[in-house]
Motif scaffolding. Structure first.
Motif, PDB file in Angstrom:
ATOM      1  N   LYS A 288      25.069 -28.432 -21.503  1.00 30.51           N
ATOM      2  CA  LYS A 288      24.191 -29.080 -22.432  1.00 30.51           C
ATOM      3  C   LYS A 288      23.321 -27.980 -23.347  1.00 30.51           C
ATOM      4  N   VAL A 289      22.969 -26.966 -22.430  1.00 24.42           N
ATOM      5  CA  VAL A 289      21.938 -25.975 -23.156  1.00 24.42           C
ATOM      6  C   VAL A 289      22.428 -24.526 -22.863  1.00 24.42           C
ATOM      7  N   VAL A 290      22.961 -24.242 -21.624  1.00 21.68           N
ATOM      8  CA  VAL A 290      23.377 -22.788 -21.263  1.00 21.68           C
ATOM      9  C   VAL A 290      24.485 -22.345 -22.252  1.00 21.68           C
ATOM     10  N   ASP A 291      24.208 -21.192 -22.894  1.00 23.65           N
ATOM     11  CA  ASP A 291      25.168 -20.487 -23.590  1.00 23.65           C
ATOM     12  C   ASP A 291      25.739 -19.298 -22.721  1.00 23.65           C
ATOM     13  N   LYS A 292      24.804 -18.571 -21.965  1.00 22.97           N
ATOM     14  CA  LYS A 292      25.094 -17.342 -21.425  1.00 22.97           C
ATOM     15  C   LYS A 292      24.488 -17.220 -20.162  1.00 22.97           C
ATOM     16  N   LEU A 293      25.032 -16.467 -19.133  1.00 22.68           N
ATOM     17  CA  LEU A 293      24.497 -16.528 -17.733  1.00 22.68           C
ATOM     18  C   LEU A 293      24.274 -15.131 -17.217  1.00 22.68           C
ATOM     19  N   ILE A 294      23.297 -14.681 -16.683  1.00 20.25           N
ATOM     20  CA  ILE A 294      23.082 -13.621 -16.056  1.00 20.25           C
ATOM     21  C   ILE A 294      23.105 -14.011 -14.453  1.00 20.25           C
ATOM     22  N   THR A 295      23.948 -13.317 -13.652  1.00 15.96           N
ATOM     23  CA  THR A 295      23.732 -13.576 -12.355  1.00 15.96           C
ATOM     24  C   THR A 295      24.394 -12.798 -11.397  1.00 15.96           C
ATOM     25  N   ASN A 296      24.148 -12.725 -10.099  1.00 14.59           N
ATOM     26  CA  ASN A 296      24.692 -11.939  -9.127  1.00 14.59           C
ATOM     27  C   ASN A 296      25.927 -12.132  -8.691  1.00 14.59           C
ATOM     28  N   ALA A 324      35.623  -6.820  -8.986  1.00 16.09           N
ATOM     29  CA  ALA A 324      34.422  -6.177  -8.438  1.00 16.09           C
ATOM     30  C   ALA A 324      34.509  -5.728  -7.088  1.00 16.09           C
ATOM     31  N   VAL A 325      35.491  -6.249  -6.448  1.00 18.13           N
ATOM     32  CA  VAL A 325      35.811  -5.758  -4.823  1.00 18.13           C
ATOM     33  C   VAL A 325      36.501  -4.571  -5.047  1.00 18.13           C
ATOM     34  N   LYS A 326      37.566  -4.570  -5.948  1.00 19.00           N
ATOM     35  CA  LYS A 326      38.304  -3.307  -6.237  1.00 19.00           C
ATOM     36  C   LYS A 326      37.434  -2.121  -6.667  1.00 19.00           C
ATOM     37  N   GLU A 327      36.524  -2.526  -7.669  1.00 17.25           N
ATOM     38  CA  GLU A 327      35.412  -1.632  -8.021  1.00 17.25           C
ATOM     39  C   GLU A 327      34.065  -1.129  -7.226  1.00 17.25           C
ATOM     40  N   LYS A 328      34.102  -1.626  -5.986  1.00 15.14           N
ATOM     41  CA  LYS A 328      33.168  -1.680  -5.121  1.00 15.14           C
ATOM     42  C   LYS A 328      31.978  -1.897  -5.774  1.00 15.14           C
ATOM     43  N   TYR A 329      31.753  -2.839  -6.452  1.00 20.09           N
ATOM     44  CA  TYR A 329      30.262  -3.621  -6.698  1.00 20.09           C
ATOM     45  C   TYR A 329      29.673  -3.689  -5.365  1.00 20.09           C
ATOM     46  N   ARG A 330      28.284  -4.062  -5.544  1.00 18.40           N
ATOM     47  CA  ARG A 330      27.468  -4.432  -4.513  1.00 18.40           C
ATOM     48  C   ARG A 330      27.228  -5.881  -4.695  1.00 18.40           C
ATOM     49  N   PHE A 331      27.324  -6.490  -3.397  1.00 19.55           N
ATOM     50  CA  PHE A 331      27.284  -8.265  -3.517  1.00 19.55           C
ATOM     51  C   PHE A 331      26.159  -8.671  -2.943  1.00 19.55           C
ATOM     52  N   PHE A 332      25.653  -9.767  -3.565  1.00 19.28           N
ATOM     53  CA  PHE A 332      24.390 -10.481  -3.047  1.00 19.28           C
ATOM     54  C   PHE A 332      23.251 -10.392  -3.423  1.00 19.28           C
ATOM     55  N   SER A 333      22.330 -10.627  -2.447  1.00 19.41           N
ATOM     56  CA  SER A 333      20.822 -10.784  -3.032  1.00 19.41           C
ATOM     57  C   SER A 333      20.498  -9.441  -3.501  1.00 19.41           C
ATOM     58  N   PHE A 334      20.729  -8.240  -2.976  1.00 21.72           N
ATOM     59  CA  PHE A 334      20.314  -6.983  -3.482  1.00 21.72           C
ATOM     60  C   PHE A 334      21.450  -6.173  -4.023  1.00 21.72           C
ATOM     61  N   GLY A 335      22.554  -6.998  -4.582  1.00 14.91           N
ATOM     62  CA  GLY A 335      23.708  -6.271  -5.214  1.00 14.91           C
ATOM     63  C   GLY A 335      23.497  -6.147  -6.521  1.00 14.91           C
ATOM     64  N   ASP A 336      24.760  -5.915  -7.292  1.00 16.11           N
ATOM     65  CA  ASP A 336      24.878  -5.781  -8.609  1.00 16.11           C
ATOM     66  C   ASP A 336      24.776  -7.040  -9.359  1.00 16.11           C
ATOM     67  N   ALA A 337      25.032  -6.999 -10.637  1.00 14.26           N
ATOM     68  CA  ALA A 337      24.816  -8.235 -11.556  1.00 14.26           C
ATOM     69  C   ALA A 337      26.010  -8.832 -12.603  1.00 14.26           C
ATOM     70  N   MET A 338      26.249  -9.650 -13.120  1.00 14.45           N
ATOM     71  CA  MET A 338      27.306 -10.143 -14.239  1.00 14.45           C
ATOM     72  C   MET A 338      26.597 -10.737 -15.256  1.00 14.45           C
ATOM     73  N   ILE A 339      26.932 -10.626 -16.477  1.00 17.16           N
ATOM     74  CA  ILE A 339      26.605 -11.355 -17.502  1.00 17.16           C
ATOM     75  C   ILE A 339      27.692 -12.282 -17.932  1.00 17.16           C
ATOM     76  N   ILE A 340      27.715 -13.306 -18.210  1.00 18.74           N
ATOM     77  CA  ILE A 340      28.861 -14.176 -18.604  1.00 18.74           C
ATOM     78  C   ILE A 340      28.471 -14.566 -20.024  1.00 18.74           C
ATOM     79  N   LYS A 341      29.493 -13.865 -21.055  1.00 18.74           N
ATOM     80  CA  LYS A 341      28.968 -13.993 -22.402  1.00 18.74           C
ATOM     81  C   LYS A 341      29.838 -15.101 -23.137  1.00 18.74           C
TER      82      LYS A 341
END
Length: 341
Positions: A288-296, A324-341
């Protein structure tokens, strides 16, 4: 809808064990939820995806040092408490390991008796209700005796407690960090403000329910644990202003998303308030409100990856995770981020 629909293969070496030196220098994957297109950036580039008039929503909860190591009063047997939720009269819902030692009436000592915990009841899913006895101020004692409740997949010692807090954390009460916010620095937030982006702070005290594994095969049978939230009039006004003017509301983290969707009205506004939410967002949910999301990047088969999939589409998300796995992103709490636009 099956839990197994949200599985992906994650090599253990991609689980980030320590935070990087510069919070805003982590990697940022940019996922277009309409086309599924993917770009690779650095987190400080997130400002390029925020426009004047947009509203950035941050969860300003603060993690308490909720892990206590003590011993059984009569035998000296070691015990570990993880405080989950504060109730009345110095009682807490807690996870206890080993649980077989925590029968009703049993007492445990922490800090050579500075803090005594007594099991006074049973809680949901094997948790215990603990009443604490102490002299002084509980928060000060907990700050002295407690440890940060890092997730079990982090095995390295955390050198600085503040690295498991966001730079804008304010209200004590979480058993886990809203980790998408760990990437922001005060300088980056100032740059975002200077660009004309409104920043709204909401509070959701993160419990373990957010991170507990889904143990049922059918997603619809999973029940979320309740978490306490606060949405102020100021925050609601900022979010509603962005929606009314045709701008975007960008949530930082699944916790912020769940908070504002919990107080969303049918006419795509949010209302101020506080209370408990157990909202469970999975594919098919209409935001209803969220348009974009920044997340781990989240655990396979978790409620978190289900929420992300609800916004961006399951196929898009699983494809992005495999990239992300193929490009060796870092996962979970201290990992990298994603923005969904």
């Amino acid at each position: 809808m099956k839990t197994s629909d949200f599985y992906f293969d994650l090599p253990e070496e991609l689980i980030a064990q320590v935070p990087i030196l510069d919070r805003s220098s982590s990697r940022l994957m940019v996922l277009d939820k309409e086309s599924g297109n993917i770009e690779h950036k650095i987190f400080k580039n997130v400002i390029d995806y925020l426009n004047p008039g947009d509203c950035l929503v941050l969860n300003d909860t603060r993690v308490i040092p909720a892990r206590l190591i003590g011993e059984k009063v009569d035998t000296g047997g070691k015990i570990e408490f993880l405080l989950l939720k504060r109730d009345e009269n110095d009682t807490w819902e807690s996870l206890v390991k080993p649980g077989k030692r925590a029968k009703i009436g049993t007492k445990f000592s922490f800090g050579n008796g500075k803090l005594i915990g007594e099991v006074v009841g049973m809680g949901p899913e094997g948790s215990r209700i603990i009443k604490f006895h102490y002299e002084g101020i509980f928060e000060e004692i907990l700050d002295e005796l407690g440890n940060m409740p890092l997730p079990p997949y982090i095995t390295e010692r955390l050198e600085e407690r503040e690295r498991y807090q966001t730079v804008y954390s304010k209200h004590n009460g979480s058993a886990a960090a809203p980790t998408a916010g760990l990437h922001f620095t005060e300088e980056l937030l100032q740059q975002i403000k200077d660009k004309g982006v409104d920043i709204a702070f909401v509070t959701l005290h993160v419990g373990l329910g957010t991170f507990r594994p889904v143990k049922v095969d059918d997603v619809l049978e999973h029940e979320m644990h309740s978490e306490y939230y606060v949405v102020s009039k100021e925050a609601a006004d900022k979010i509603n202003k962005a929606k009314e003017n045709g701008n975007n509301v960008i949530c930082v983290g699944t916790t912020s998303s769940r908070t504002i969707e919990s107080v969303a009205t049918e006419d795509n506004r949010v209302k101020e308030g506080s209370g408990w939410t157990n909202i469970f967002i999975y594919p098919g949910y209409e935001f209803k409100v969220v348009d974009k999301l920044i997340t781990n990047f989240h655990l396979p088969e978790s409620t978190l990856i289900m929420l992300v999939s609800a916004l961006a589409g399951k196929e898009n998300v699983l494809n992005a995770y495999n990239v992300a796995v193929k490009e060796k992103y870092r996962f979970f709490s201290f990992g990298d981020a994603m923005i969904i636009k």
